[in-house]
Motif scaffolding. Structure first.
Motif, short mmCIF file in Angstrom:
data_model
loop_
_atom_site.label_atom_id
_atom_site.label_comp_id
_atom_site.label_asym_id
_atom_site.label_seq_id
_atom_site.Cartn_x
_atom_site.Cartn_y
_atom_site.Cartn_z
N CYS A 89 -6.07 0.10 5.32
CA CYS A 89 -6.47 1.52 5.36
C CYS A 89 -7.56 1.86 4.35
O CYS A 89 -8.04 2.98 4.30
CB CYS A 89 -5.25 2.43 5.17
N CYS A 134 -6.59 -1.65 -0.25
CA CYS A 134 -5.80 -2.06 0.92
C CYS A 134 -6.76 -2.48 2.04
O CYS A 134 -7.62 -1.71 2.43
CB CYS A 134 -4.91 -0.91 1.37
N CYS A 157 0.01 2.98 3.75
CA CYS A 157 0.31 2.37 5.05
C CYS A 157 1.33 1.24 4.97
O CYS A 157 1.78 0.75 5.99
CB CYS A 157 -0.97 1.89 5.72
N CYS A 180 0.84 -1.20 0.00
CA CYS A 180 0.00 0.00 0.00
C CYS A 180 0.87 1.25 0.00
O CYS A 180 1.81 1.37 0.79
CB CYS A 180 -0.90 -0.01 1.22
#
Ligand SMILES: [Zn+2]
Length: 408
Positions: A50, A47, A7, A4
């Motif tokens: 997040c 993701c 994050c 990601c």
């Protein structure tokens, strides 16, 4: 496995897979038509951690953005939007000759020209040299660079920090999202304001705008996700507006988290509640999108096949990036659309990437009198239908492919 861009968790969940596609702005010249053409996966992930919807970085940004064919000034409604924004922001934050305005991805100076008219010092930052050149010609000071923490430090040292940092349709195009947002934090004066506009993921999903997915467009933001990203870099979003541009965008207003002068507006709280109620804080909402996209393709192809069986002719209008995702994913070539037209003379005589539909001057429509005009930039459909009112003289109709095929 890739990770990601916000994050850092592994990306394993598919949002939608649009197959293999060429870069949507890589229009071809006639002598390129018989050459090999690069196609890249257009596979979008969400993701799990997040909920940032994103493509992997299949192509380097240097490759994509160093010569870019998109000139903002070719759209009247976009220019109007830029002027209205300038009037609003100057008044709301009392911006004048003593302030510094910096635009990230300032394109051909379409927006900063309105600040210059008001005597406000500006600086544009634009990675595409050919587009930046057009801005400089207009008298808009422009630096040819990619923006990030390092560029921000250089600019802050050389020219001072900015009272207003703005960016329209750039946040989504940034591969290194954390570095870009960190750069804004560095470039912003303690009392400064950031505004960013980008397509709203909620509208993309609600209205099935899968054609706004392309390689240059790395991230697709809900408000909740963008708020998390900004917060991680010490920036607080204190206001938000929902706009109709690009099929439904957000304009966010951010400040340093340390600067409590601007309280968080009711609109921020309301939008977060709307997104939560619509399921945008839950993974399973994102996993339903792919099926909807397949259905849209099937309906559009049904219409086109039917029209061709009836012997109708179809011309395209516009050659925007988003058109190329739609054409490639649906497999629409000159077997359905004879040609398309565009107001940007840079594109005349070229061909759409992957699908090789010729791009002509708009006059070609009145010469050939097609039965249908297939509008590729559907976000500008009202403007286009007005401009092309004359096609009604021979009974032509307009076809709009998104949210699902409709004839007007
Ligand atoms: Zn993530």
């Amino acid at each position: 496995m890739s990770f990601c861009r916000f994050c850092g968790q592994g990306l394993v969940r598919t949002f939608v897979d649009l197959g293999m596609s060429p870069l949507c702005e890589s229009f071809l010249s006639a002598d390129q038509l018989n050459q090999m053409e690069p196609f890249y996966p257009l596979h979008v992930y969400v993701c799990e951690h997040c909920l940032l919807v994103q493509t992997k970085e299949y192509v380097s940004p240097e490759h994509i953005f160093t010569e870019y064919a998109y000139f903002s000034s070719y759209s009247d409604s976009w220019l109007q939007h830029a002027r209205a924004y300038t009037d609003m922001i100057v008044e709301r934050f009392n911006i004048g000759a003593q302030n510094q305005v910096v635009e990230l991805a300032s394109n051909d100076g379409y927006l900063l020209q309105y600040f210059i008219e008001k005597g406000i010092p500006v600086l544009g930052i634009e990675p595409a040299a050919n587009v930046a050149q057009a801005a400089i010609k207009k008298g808009v000071p422009t630096v040819v660079k990619f923006f990030g923490a390092r560029t921000a430090q250089e600019l802050a040292a050389a020219r001072g920090k900015a009272d207003l940092v703005l960016g329209n349709n750039v946040l989504a195009h940034v591969p290194d999202l954390n570095d870009f947002v960190a750069g804004m934090k560095i470039l912003l004066k303690p009392s400064g304001v950031i505004t960013m506009e980008f397509p709203h993921l909620m509208r993309l999903m609600d209205e099935n705008q899968f054609d706004t997915i392309y390689h240059e467009h790395f991230s697709y933001f809900s408000f909740a996700t963008v708020e998390k990203v900004f917060a991680a870099h010490g920036l607080t979003i204190f206001d938000v507006e929902e706009l109709s541009t690009h099929g439904g965008s957000l304009r966010i207003y951010a400040r340093h988290s340390e600067n409590a002068k601007e309280p968080v507006a009711r609109r921020v709280i309301n939008l977060k509640a709307t997104e939560e109620a619509a399921g945008f804080t839950s993974l399973k909402t994102y996993l339903c999108f792919a099926r909807k996209v397949e259905e849209t393709k099937q309906k559009l192809l049904n219409f086109l096949i039917q029209a061709k069986r009836e012997g109708k002719s179809i011309a395209g209008y516009g050659a925007p990036g988003k058109g190329n995702t739609l054409l490639n994913y649906c497999g629409i070539r000159t077997d359905f659309i004879d040609y398309t037209v565009d107001r940007n003379p840079y594109k005349h005589g070229k061909y759409t990437p992957g699908t090789h539909i010729p791009i002509c001057d708009p006059n070609k429509i009145s010469e050939t009198k097609p039965d249908y005009i297939f509008i590729l930039p559907w976000n500008l459909k009202n403007e286009i239908i007005q401009q092309l009112a004359y096609v009604r003289d021979w009974g032509a109709q307009f076809v709009v492919p998104i949210p699902e095929v409709s004839v007007l």
